[in-house]
Motif scaffolding. Structure first.
Motif, PDB file in Angstrom:
ATOM      1  N   SER A  46       0.678  -1.190  -0.014  1.00  0.00           N
ATOM      2  CA  SER A  46      -0.043   0.071  -0.067  1.00  0.00           C
ATOM      3  C   SER A  46       0.854   1.256  -0.015  1.00  0.00           C
ATOM      4  O   SER A  46       0.444   2.407  -0.424  1.00  0.00           O
ATOM      5  CB  SER A  46      -1.126   0.011   1.162  1.00  0.00           C
ATOM      6  OG  SER A  46      -1.827  -0.932   1.112  1.00  0.00           O
TER       7      SER A  46
ATOM      8  N   GLY B  39      -0.325  -1.196  -4.649  1.00  0.00           N
ATOM      9  CA  GLY B  39      -0.313   0.208  -4.196  1.00  0.00           C
ATOM     10  C   GLY B  39       1.018   0.884  -4.926  1.00  0.00           C
ATOM     11  O   GLY B  39       1.614   1.572  -4.588  1.00  0.00           O
TER      12      GLY B  39
ATOM     13  N   GLU C  74      -7.039   1.053  -5.403  1.00  0.00           N
ATOM     14  CA  GLU C  74      -5.607   0.586  -5.283  1.00  0.00           C
ATOM     15  C   GLU C  74      -5.204  -0.635  -6.256  1.00  0.00           C
ATOM     16  O   GLU C  74      -5.834  -1.577  -6.125  1.00  0.00           O
ATOM     17  CB  GLU C  74      -5.303   0.349  -3.783  1.00  0.00           C
ATOM     18  CG  GLU C  74      -3.833  -0.094  -3.862  1.00  0.00           C
ATOM     19  CD  GLU C  74      -3.423  -0.508  -2.298  1.00  0.00           C
ATOM     20  OE1 GLU C  74      -3.285   0.564  -1.419  1.00  0.00           O
ATOM     21  OE2 GLU C  74      -3.008  -1.564  -2.043  1.00  0.00           O
TER      22      GLU C  74
END
Length: 257
Positions: free
Chosen positions: A82, A112, A142
């Motif tokens: 992420s 991400g 994402e």
């Protein structure tokens, strides 16, 4: 007449519960009967963690190859964390499992990705690998944005790793991001090595994968924009009342579409 292309049936097209209960090999056999060239195994559809042990994956892969099918190994894991770093552990695990299985492609979600592709690190993991890495546009913000994928391939080019990996272009998933798939097909076509074929029905969060309708001109335009020679995967659900006939129908149609 156009040349037929390889059609892959994704295990989930037969129903997630059916695959978990019957096992991937059963539905690989059904895919062969339907005329498919390949079968996509989904890691999340194995019933037990023991099913992804190296010996179990090797045995499954050999059995599927024995049917005359090549294979894709799909994992829901993401290539990037992420915060934009390479998820080296997820990549290594996916490569190890796909190699044991004997897959042609190993498919991950993008995750991400931000600005740096970490191409040198990916190349280190791929060195000597016999499987091709592809990343797929997902349904979440994402890992599902057009800008992320354009950015990824631009970053790889800047880092000198243009041909390091390819893309699985999921036609239907763009709907979850409110992107017209034809708008994505043009900028990304040069990187597409595998196509997931489906459309989406419904609105907002209540969207579901579906078979393309007869005469869907947008779907046809997307296929025309993407490379003709790359394999096409059926990822929409078959009618449970006529699975075998449905599978055979769509394999024949998609091979020539």
């Amino acid at each position: 007449m156009t040349d037929a292309v390889d059609v892959v049936i994704v295990a989930s097209a037969f129903g997630m519960d059916a695959v978990r209960q019957g096992g991937h090999l059963k539905w690989a056999g059904a895919s062969k009967q339907a005329g498919a060239a390949a079968f996509e195994v989904r890691r999340e559809l194995f019933a037990h963690e023991a099913d992804v042990a190296p010996q179990a994956l090797s045995a499954l892969g050999k059995s599927i190859a024995g049917l005359g099918l090549w294979s894709v190994y799909s994992t829901p894991a993401s290539l990037y964390t992420s915060d934009g770093h390479l998820d080296a552990g997820a990549l290594r695990l996916a490569l190890d499992e796909a190699t044991a299985f004997g897959a042609r492609f190993v498919k991950l979600q993008l995750g991400g990705f931000a600005t740096e592709a970490h191409g040198a690190a990916i190349a280190d993991h791929l060195r000597g690998a016999s499987v091709r890495l592809v990343v797929e546009n997902g349904q979440l913000a994402e890992g599902g944005s057009l800008a992320q994928f354009i950015g990824l391939f631009d970053a790889l080019a800047r880092e000198g790793h243009t041909d390091l990996l390819g893309m699985t272009f999921d036609i239907g998933n763009w709907a979850w991001r409110d992107v017209a798939p034809l708008d994505a097909a043009g900028p990304l076509a040069a990187h597409v090595e595998y196509i997931h074929c489906k459309t989406a029905v419904g609105e907002g969060a209540r969207r579901f994968p579906a078979a393309p309708a007869v005469g869907d001109t947008q779907f046809a335009a997307v296929l025309d924009t993407l490379p003709r020679h790359v394999p096409r995967g059926i990822e929409f659900p078959f009618d449970t009342n006529r699975i075998d006939a449905d599978a055979a129908h769509y394999v024949t149609w998609l091979a020539a579409a």
